[in-house]
Write a protein that holds these residues in place. Sequence first.
Motif, PDB file in Angstrom:
ATOM      1  N   ILE A  82      16.017 -12.443  11.337  1.00  0.00           N
ATOM      2  CA  ILE A  82      14.691 -11.872  11.115  1.00  0.00           C
ATOM      3  C   ILE A  82      14.829 -10.394  10.751  1.00  0.00           C
ATOM      4  N   TRP A  83      13.928  -9.978   9.886  1.00  0.00           N
ATOM      5  CA  TRP A  83      13.892  -8.602   9.379  1.00  0.00           C
ATOM      6  C   TRP A  83      12.520  -8.043   9.717  1.00  0.00           C
ATOM      7  N   ILE A  84      12.499  -7.074  10.618  1.00  0.00           N
ATOM      8  CA  ILE A  84      11.251  -6.419  11.013  1.00  0.00           C
ATOM      9  C   ILE A  84      11.069  -5.177  10.143  1.00  0.00           C
ATOM     10  N   ALA A  85       9.964  -5.128   9.418  1.00  0.00           N
ATOM     11  CA  ALA A  85       9.713  -4.052   8.463  1.00  0.00           C
ATOM     12  C   ALA A  85       8.361  -3.397   8.746  1.00  0.00           C
ATOM     13  N   GLY A  86       8.145  -2.267   8.121  1.00  0.00           N
ATOM     14  CA  GLY A  86       6.924  -1.487   8.358  1.00  0.00           C
ATOM     15  C   GLY A  86       5.869  -1.631   7.274  1.00  0.00           C
ATOM     16  N   LEU A  87       5.911  -2.724   6.510  1.00  0.00           N
ATOM     17  CA  LEU A  87       4.943  -2.908   5.430  1.00  0.00           C
ATOM     18  C   LEU A  87       3.526  -3.039   5.995  1.00  0.00           C
ATOM     19  N   ARG A  88       2.579  -2.393   5.301  1.00  0.00           N
ATOM     20  CA  ARG A  88       1.170  -2.476   5.701  1.00  0.00           C
ATOM     21  C   ARG A  88       0.315  -2.822   4.486  1.00  0.00           C
ATOM     22  N   GLN A  89      -0.728  -3.570   4.722  1.00  0.00           N
ATOM     23  CA  GLN A  89      -1.564  -4.101   3.647  1.00  0.00           C
ATOM     24  C   GLN A  89      -2.177  -3.011   2.783  1.00  0.00           C
ATOM     25  N   GLU A  90      -2.564  -1.903   3.385  1.00  0.00           N
ATOM     26  CA  GLU A  90      -3.287  -0.890   2.633  1.00  0.00           C
ATOM     27  C   GLU A  90      -2.384   0.072   1.860  1.00  0.00           C
ATOM     28  N   GLN A  91      -1.069  -0.097   1.944  1.00  0.00           N
ATOM     29  CA  GLN A  91      -0.165   0.865   1.326  1.00  0.00           C
ATOM     30  C   GLN A  91      -0.196   0.835  -0.196  1.00  0.00           C
ATOM     31  N   ASN A  92      -0.179  -0.347  -0.797  1.00  0.00           N
ATOM     32  CA  ASN A  92      -0.288  -0.459  -2.254  1.00  0.00           C
ATOM     33  C   ASN A  92      -0.744  -1.867  -2.625  1.00  0.00           C
ATOM     34  N   SER A  93      -1.100  -2.052  -3.872  1.00  0.00           N
ATOM     35  CA  SER A  93      -1.672  -3.322  -4.313  1.00  0.00           C
ATOM     36  C   SER A  93      -0.677  -4.474  -4.221  1.00  0.00           C
ATOM     37  N   ASN A  94       0.622  -4.169  -4.284  1.00  0.00           N
ATOM     38  CA  ASN A  94       1.638  -5.220  -4.213  1.00  0.00           C
ATOM     39  C   ASN A  94       1.655  -5.907  -2.850  1.00  0.00           C
ATOM     40  N   ARG A  95       1.140  -5.221  -1.828  1.00  0.00           N
ATOM     41  CA  ARG A  95       1.227  -5.742  -0.474  1.00  0.00           C
ATOM     42  C   ARG A  95      -0.056  -6.447  -0.017  1.00  0.00           C
ATOM     43  N   GLN A  96      -1.057  -6.475  -0.890  1.00  0.00           N
ATOM     44  CA  GLN A  96      -2.326  -7.095  -0.528  1.00  0.00           C
ATOM     45  C   GLN A  96      -2.177  -8.583  -0.233  1.00  0.00           C
ATOM     46  N   SER A  97      -1.269  -9.242  -0.936  1.00  0.00           N
ATOM     47  CA  SER A  97      -1.130 -10.696  -0.803  1.00  0.00           C
ATOM     48  C   SER A  97      -0.108 -11.111   0.254  1.00  0.00           C
ATOM     49  N   LEU A  98       0.492 -10.150   0.945  1.00  0.00           N
ATOM     50  CA  LEU A  98       1.486 -10.460   1.970  1.00  0.00           C
ATOM     51  C   LEU A  98       0.806 -10.770   3.297  1.00  0.00           C
ATOM     52  N   ASP A  99       1.584 -10.912   4.338  1.00  0.00           N
ATOM     53  CA  ASP A  99       1.017 -11.171   5.664  1.00  0.00           C
ATOM     54  C   ASP A  99       2.028 -10.729   6.717  1.00  0.00           C
ATOM     55  N   ILE A 100       1.728 -11.015   7.973  1.00  0.00           N
ATOM     56  CA  ILE A 100       2.587 -10.591   9.074  1.00  0.00           C
ATOM     57  C   ILE A 100       3.951 -11.266   8.997  1.00  0.00           C
ATOM     58  N   VAL A 101       3.966 -12.550   8.721  1.00  0.00           N
ATOM     59  CA  VAL A 101       5.215 -13.319   8.659  1.00  0.00           C
ATOM     60  C   VAL A 101       5.366 -13.911   7.266  1.00  0.00           C
ATOM     61  N   SER A 102       6.545 -13.794   6.695  1.00  0.00           N
ATOM     62  CA  SER A 102       6.828 -14.421   5.400  1.00  0.00           C
ATOM     63  C   SER A 102       8.321 -14.718   5.322  1.00  0.00           C
ATOM     64  N   PHE A 103       8.669 -15.573   4.383  1.00  0.00           N
ATOM     65  CA  PHE A 103      10.083 -15.838   4.140  1.00  0.00           C
ATOM     66  C   PHE A 103      10.532 -14.976   2.977  1.00  0.00           C
ATOM     67  N   ASP A 104      11.570 -14.171   3.203  1.00  0.00           N
ATOM     68  CA  ASP A 104      12.103 -13.321   2.144  1.00  0.00           C
ATOM     69  C   ASP A 104      13.212 -14.077   1.423  1.00  0.00           C
ATOM     70  N   SER A 105      12.909 -14.534   0.209  1.00  0.00           N
ATOM     71  CA  SER A 105      13.866 -15.356  -0.525  1.00  0.00           C
ATOM     72  C   SER A 105      15.038 -14.551  -1.072  1.00  0.00           C
ATOM     73  N   THR A 106      14.870 -13.233  -1.188  1.00  0.00           N
ATOM     74  CA  THR A 106      15.974 -12.401  -1.675  1.00  0.00           C
ATOM     75  C   THR A 106      17.115 -12.378  -0.674  1.00  0.00           C
ATOM     76  N   PHE A 107      16.787 -12.154   0.592  1.00  0.00           N
ATOM     77  CA  PHE A 107      17.813 -12.019   1.627  1.00  0.00           C
ATOM     78  C   PHE A 107      17.861 -13.212   2.577  1.00  0.00           C
ATOM     79  N   GLN A 108      17.031 -14.226   2.293  1.00  0.00           N
ATOM     80  CA  GLN A 108      17.064 -15.477   3.057  1.00  0.00           C
ATOM     81  C   GLN A 108      16.861 -15.236   4.559  1.00  0.00           C
ATOM     82  N   VAL A 109      15.835 -14.439   4.877  1.00  0.00           N
ATOM     83  CA  VAL A 109      15.499 -14.158   6.271  1.00  0.00           C
ATOM     84  C   VAL A 109      13.988 -14.249   6.438  1.00  0.00           C
ATOM     85  N   LEU A 110      13.569 -14.372   7.679  1.00  0.00           N
ATOM     86  CA  LEU A 110      12.147 -14.311   7.993  1.00  0.00           C
ATOM     87  C   LEU A 110      11.769 -12.838   8.136  1.00  0.00           C
TER      88      LEU A 110
END
Length: 237
Positions: free
Chosen positions: A151-179
Amino acid sequence: MLTYNNNHKRSMISQEEINRWNVELHGQSPSEIIRWALSQFGSDEAIVSTSFGPYASVLLRLVTEIDPLISILWVDHGYNRPATYKYAEKLQNLLDLKLHVYSPRLTAARRDALFGSLPIARDNEGALRQFSIAMKLEPFTRAMEDLKPRIWIAGLRQEQNSNRQSLDIVSFDSTFQVLKINPLFYWTDVQMKEYLLQNNLPNEFDYFDPAKGDEKRECGLHASWARNAVNKQKANK
């Protein structure tokens, strides 16, 4: 289906389960989300990424309060401003971070000599991507291979930029194959500032990420194009 070690047993995690977790975790505090993630997968299989940018002390305080020995990963690309390096040192001393620092194989001085000045926001997207691939993705990929987190705990927040609007608290990161877990995803700048004040934490706003060009862009670590770039790097080893 995604394979993870859940409570030290091999199990399959589906997108449906990730969706369910997001529903259940919505409205939970960042501390509750972090505790949930570490109880599910174990702190020994977790990393927390930081850039030591604005509000970095919030996530770092939250995670180390729960587990002081959790691994913190910082990619120092060599172009940070003096204030950022001083901020990193201050937080290292204040929170006693178990910090893993990775730098690019290509030093900043060598990159400048070979490729010239840093790309800027009005440069074409290709220049920014090439910088991000060489100076951020390369060391981050190496770190993930060394530390092998689930698991990769990151500091991404929804309001930071438009790219992050569609994300959520938990996701699968296909680049690094981690949650990927974003405990602060729904927090606003106001909530971040309040946490800093309540906990007497320092902040740092003299921060610049040359891999973005400006704050409206996404750096390579979280960009959709990163997977192909990382796979190409691995293939060329």
